[in-house]
Scaffold this motif. Sequence first.
Motif, PDB file in Angstrom:
ATOM      1  N   MET A   1       0.841  -1.191   0.000  1.00 55.29           N
ATOM      2  CA  MET A   1       0.000   0.000   0.000  1.00 55.29           C
ATOM      3  C   MET A   1       0.878   1.243   0.000  1.00 55.29           C
ATOM      4  SD  MET A   1      -3.133  -0.984  -0.043  1.00 55.29           S
ATOM      5  CE  MET A   1      -4.016   0.477   0.498  1.00 55.29           C
ATOM      6  N   PRO A   2       0.527   2.249  -0.798  1.00 59.81           N
ATOM      7  CA  PRO A   2       1.332   3.473  -0.807  1.00 59.81           C
ATOM      8  C   PRO A   2       1.181   4.258   0.486  1.00 59.81           C
ATOM      9  CG  PRO A   2      -0.656   3.772  -2.103  1.00 59.81           C
ATOM     10  CD  PRO A   2      -0.607   2.323  -1.730  1.00 59.81           C
ATOM     11  N   ILE A   3       2.162   5.103   0.763  1.00 61.59           N
ATOM     12  CA  ILE A   3       2.100   6.030   1.892  1.00 61.59           C
ATOM     13  C   ILE A   3       1.136   7.151   1.511  1.00 61.59           C
ATOM     14  CG2 ILE A   3       3.405   7.639   3.325  1.00 61.59           C
ATOM     15  CD1 ILE A   3       5.925   5.979   2.515  1.00 61.59           C
ATOM     16  N   THR A   4       0.101   7.355   2.306  1.00 64.83           N
ATOM     17  CA  THR A   4      -0.871   8.408   1.998  1.00 64.83           C
ATOM     18  C   THR A   4      -0.480   9.702   2.710  1.00 64.83           C
ATOM     19  OG1 THR A   4      -2.296   7.595   3.780  1.00 64.83           O
ATOM     20  CG2 THR A   4      -2.767   6.824   1.555  1.00 64.83           C
ATOM     21  N   VAL A   5      -0.589  10.804   1.994  1.00 63.10           N
ATOM     22  CA  VAL A   5      -0.102  12.093   2.478  1.00 63.10           C
ATOM     23  C   VAL A   5      -1.152  13.168   2.271  1.00 63.10           C
ATOM     24  CG1 VAL A   5       1.696  13.858   2.233  1.00 63.10           C
ATOM     25  CG2 VAL A   5       2.274  11.448   1.907  1.00 63.10           C
ATOM     26  N   VAL A   6      -1.297  14.041   3.271  1.00 62.16           N
ATOM     27  CA  VAL A   6      -2.055  15.286   3.138  1.00 62.16           C
ATOM     28  C   VAL A   6      -1.070  16.442   3.247  1.00 62.16           C
ATOM     29  CG1 VAL A   6      -3.705  16.836   4.265  1.00 62.16           C
ATOM     30  CG2 VAL A   6      -4.266  14.415   3.969  1.00 62.16           C
ATOM     31  N   ILE A   7      -1.181  17.412   2.356  1.00 59.60           N
ATOM     32  CA  ILE A   7      -0.330  18.604   2.358  1.00 59.60           C
ATOM     33  C   ILE A   7      -1.168  19.784   2.834  1.00 59.60           C
ATOM     34  CG2 ILE A   7       1.055  20.172   0.942  1.00 59.60           C
ATOM     35  CD1 ILE A   7       1.350  17.808  -1.063  1.00 59.60           C
ATOM     36  N   ALA A   8      -0.663  20.513   3.827  1.00 58.31           N
ATOM     37  CA  ALA A   8      -1.376  21.689   4.340  1.00 58.31           C
ATOM     38  C   ALA A   8      -0.453  22.897   4.274  1.00 58.31           C
ATOM     39  CB  ALA A   8      -1.846  21.453   5.769  1.00 58.31           C
ATOM     40  N   ASP A   9      -0.768  23.824   3.401  1.00 55.63           N
ATOM     41  CA  ASP A   9       0.037  25.039   3.226  1.00 55.63           C
ATOM     42  C   ASP A   9      -0.830  26.072   2.534  1.00 55.63           C
ATOM     43  OD1 ASP A   9       2.059  26.960   1.947  1.00 55.63           O
ATOM     44  OD2 ASP A   9       3.394  25.634   3.078  1.00 55.63           O
ATOM     45  N   ASP A  10      -0.725  27.333   2.948  1.00 57.18           N
ATOM     46  CA  ASP A  10      -1.581  28.349   2.352  1.00 57.18           C
ATOM     47  C   ASP A  10      -1.039  28.895   1.038  1.00 57.18           C
ATOM     48  OD1 ASP A  10       0.541  29.652   3.540  1.00 57.18           O
ATOM     49  OD2 ASP A  10      -0.665  31.323   4.308  1.00 57.18           O
ATOM     50  N   GLN A  11       0.119  28.439   0.594  1.00 51.54           N
ATOM     51  CA  GLN A  11       0.684  28.882  -0.679  1.00 51.54           C
ATOM     52  C   GLN A  11       0.445  27.824  -1.757  1.00 51.54           C
ATOM     53  OE1 GLN A  11       4.679  30.615  -0.474  1.00 51.54           O
ATOM     54  NE2 GLN A  11       4.528  30.534   1.760  1.00 51.54           N
ATOM     55  N   GLU A  12      -0.287  28.209  -2.789  1.00 50.28           N
ATOM     56  CA  GLU A  12      -0.641  27.248  -3.837  1.00 50.28           C
ATOM     57  C   GLU A  12       0.594  26.689  -4.537  1.00 50.28           C
ATOM     58  OE1 GLU A  12      -3.442  26.917  -7.861  1.00 50.28           O
ATOM     59  OE2 GLU A  12      -3.314  28.804  -6.735  1.00 50.28           O
ATOM     60  N   MET A  13       1.599  27.524  -4.772  1.00 47.23           N
ATOM     61  CA  MET A  13       2.795  27.051  -5.457  1.00 47.23           C
ATOM     62  C   MET A  13       3.523  25.993  -4.636  1.00 47.23           C
ATOM     63  SD  MET A  13       4.412  30.481  -7.220  1.00 47.23           S
ATOM     64  CE  MET A  13       5.795  29.526  -7.837  1.00 47.23           C
ATOM     65  N   VAL A  14       3.534  26.178  -3.325  1.00 52.61           N
ATOM     66  CA  VAL A  14       4.173  25.192  -2.454  1.00 52.61           C
ATOM     67  C   VAL A  14       3.419  23.868  -2.516  1.00 52.61           C
ATOM     68  CG1 VAL A  14       4.713  24.603  -0.070  1.00 52.61           C
ATOM     69  CG2 VAL A  14       5.187  26.902  -0.918  1.00 52.61           C
ATOM     70  N   ARG A  15       2.108  23.924  -2.390  1.00 48.69           N
ATOM     71  CA  ARG A  15       1.312  22.697  -2.436  1.00 48.69           C
ATOM     72  C   ARG A  15       1.494  21.970  -3.760  1.00 48.69           C
ATOM     73  NH1 ARG A  15      -2.645  26.233  -0.990  1.00 48.69           N
ATOM     74  NH2 ARG A  15      -3.911  25.692  -2.801  1.00 48.69           N
ATOM     75  N   THR A  16       1.469  22.732  -4.847  1.00 47.11           N
ATOM     76  CA  THR A  16       1.616  22.126  -6.168  1.00 47.11           C
ATOM     77  C   THR A  16       2.986  21.486  -6.323  1.00 47.11           C
ATOM     78  OG1 THR A  16       0.091  23.746  -7.148  1.00 47.11           O
ATOM     79  CG2 THR A  16       1.572  22.573  -8.648  1.00 47.11           C
ATOM     80  N   GLY A  17       4.017  22.202  -5.869  1.00 46.69           N
ATOM     81  CA  GLY A  17       5.371  21.658  -5.974  1.00 46.69           C
ATOM     82  C   GLY A  17       5.550  20.399  -5.160  1.00 46.69           C
ATOM     83  N   PHE A  18       5.059  20.402  -3.920  1.00 48.67           N
ATOM     84  CA  PHE A  18       5.164  19.212  -3.073  1.00 48.67           C
ATOM     85  C   PHE A  18       4.408  18.036  -3.679  1.00 48.67           C
ATOM     86  CE2 PHE A  18       5.924  21.570   1.228  1.00 48.67           C
ATOM     87  CZ  PHE A  18       7.181  21.940   0.780  1.00 48.67           C
ATOM     88  N   ARG A  19       3.216  18.326  -4.199  1.00 46.01           N
ATOM     89  CA  ARG A  19       2.414  17.254  -4.794  1.00 46.01           C
ATOM     90  C   ARG A  19       3.146  16.627  -5.980  1.00 46.01           C
ATOM     91  NH1 ARG A  19      -2.914  15.310  -5.548  1.00 46.01           N
ATOM     92  NH2 ARG A  19      -3.820  16.692  -3.987  1.00 46.01           N
ATOM     93  N   MET A  20       3.717  17.445  -6.841  1.00 45.85           N
ATOM     94  CA  MET A  20       4.422  16.926  -8.015  1.00 45.85           C
ATOM     95  C   MET A  20       5.607  16.053  -7.599  1.00 45.85           C
ATOM     96  SD  MET A  20       4.410  20.239 -10.567  1.00 45.85           S
ATOM     97  CE  MET A  20       5.473  19.394 -11.742  1.00 45.85           C
ATOM     98  N   ILE A  21       6.353  16.506  -6.588  1.00 42.99           N
ATOM     99  CA  ILE A  21       7.516  15.740  -6.124  1.00 42.99           C
ATOM    100  C   ILE A  21       7.081  14.400  -5.546  1.00 42.99           C
ATOM    101  CG2 ILE A  21       9.338  15.663  -4.376  1.00 42.99           C
ATOM    102  CD1 ILE A  21       9.495  18.766  -4.716  1.00 42.99           C
ATOM    103  N   LEU A  22       6.080  14.434  -4.675  1.00 42.29           N
ATOM    104  CA  LEU A  22       5.678  13.211  -3.987  1.00 42.29           C
ATOM    105  C   LEU A  22       4.970  12.238  -4.920  1.00 42.29           C
ATOM    106  CD1 LEU A  22       4.466  14.733  -0.600  1.00 42.29           C
ATOM    107  CD2 LEU A  22       6.653  13.627  -1.101  1.00 42.29           C
ATOM    108  N   GLU A  23       4.147  12.755  -5.821  1.00 42.53           N
ATOM    109  CA  GLU A  23       3.412  11.860  -6.709  1.00 42.53           C
ATOM    110  C   GLU A  23       4.290  11.266  -7.798  1.00 42.53           C
ATOM    111  OE1 GLU A  23      -0.086  13.991  -7.979  1.00 42.53           O
ATOM    112  OE2 GLU A  23      -1.227  13.209  -6.255  1.00 42.53           O
ATOM    113  N   SER A  24       5.526  11.735  -7.904  1.00 43.91           N
ATOM    114  CA  SER A  24       6.467  11.103  -8.845  1.00 43.91           C
ATOM    115  C   SER A  24       6.991   9.784  -8.289  1.00 43.91           C
ATOM    116  CB  SER A  24       7.643  12.043  -9.132  1.00 43.91           C
ATOM    117  OG  SER A  24       8.483  12.175  -7.990  1.00 43.91           O
ATOM    118  N   ARG A  25       6.694   9.512  -7.027  1.00 43.80           N
ATOM    119  CA  ARG A  25       7.137   8.277  -6.365  1.00 43.80           C
ATOM    120  C   ARG A  25       6.006   7.254  -6.363  1.00 43.80           C
ATOM    121  NH1 ARG A  25      12.446   7.546  -4.954  1.00 43.80           N
ATOM    122  NH2 ARG A  25      11.534   5.961  -3.587  1.00 43.80           N
ATOM    123  N   PRO A  26       6.286   6.024  -6.771  1.00 42.26           N
ATOM    124  CA  PRO A  26       5.208   5.019  -6.811  1.00 42.26           C
ATOM    125  C   PRO A  26       4.716   4.584  -5.439  1.00 42.26           C
ATOM    126  CG  PRO A  26       7.333   4.009  -7.315  1.00 42.26           C
ATOM    127  CD  PRO A  26       7.560   5.490  -7.275  1.00 42.26           C
TER     128      PRO A  26
END
Length: 233
Positions: A1-26
Amino acid sequence: MPITVVIADDQEMVRTGFRMILESRPDIEVVADVVDGEAALEAVERLDPDVLLLDIRMPKLDGLEVTRRLSERSATRPEHGGRPRIVIVTTFDLDEYVHTALHNGASGFLLKDASPAMLVEAVQAAAIGDSLISPAITVRLLRDMAPSTATPAPGAGAGRPVRQPAEPLTDREADVVRCLARGATNAEIAAELFVSLSTVKTHLANVQTKLDARNRVEIAAWAWESGLASGST
């Protein structure tokens, strides 16, 4: 099972960047990203993620209050198994408020300019109950918790007694904890003390039990608070 993650940050660019980095991992799945502390608590309650990446300064509820409430949730609702493990992500390399987050059970502390590899490592470490702190700030952050230098953050428990271990630490356990408090990894501790990696892990597990600590961050914080890290005990 994959590691499930929630990202909490008020900056959209930060959230988008973190999501792209983490979702590149299977092995990692971002199940939600949210803009404030209240939404973070709601997402955790609804999705029960393994890891929460949490900014400190957010609208409605800041990251410190979210961490405190989730720490209470873990203590009173054992069915969640201590989830989510919290990794604080901040812009500041020595923010006094992060002391409170660590005391409340955060498993890691990263700067927002950390490398993508370090972000992934922090999430993976938190998911298995370990921790990762940006090496550049580890020692400074924990040293500031020492009684001789620390200026407690509001709500951080100024003047409280330092916890005592249930049993005294052995000499070798104390050596391991001193290395840990300086920011050494398990591999670096093993090399410095001329022991195996499994021996280091065993010593840390024993110390964690004796201190009733939630993670290695809390062990390192105790080492500075008690004076063990500075050799003043």
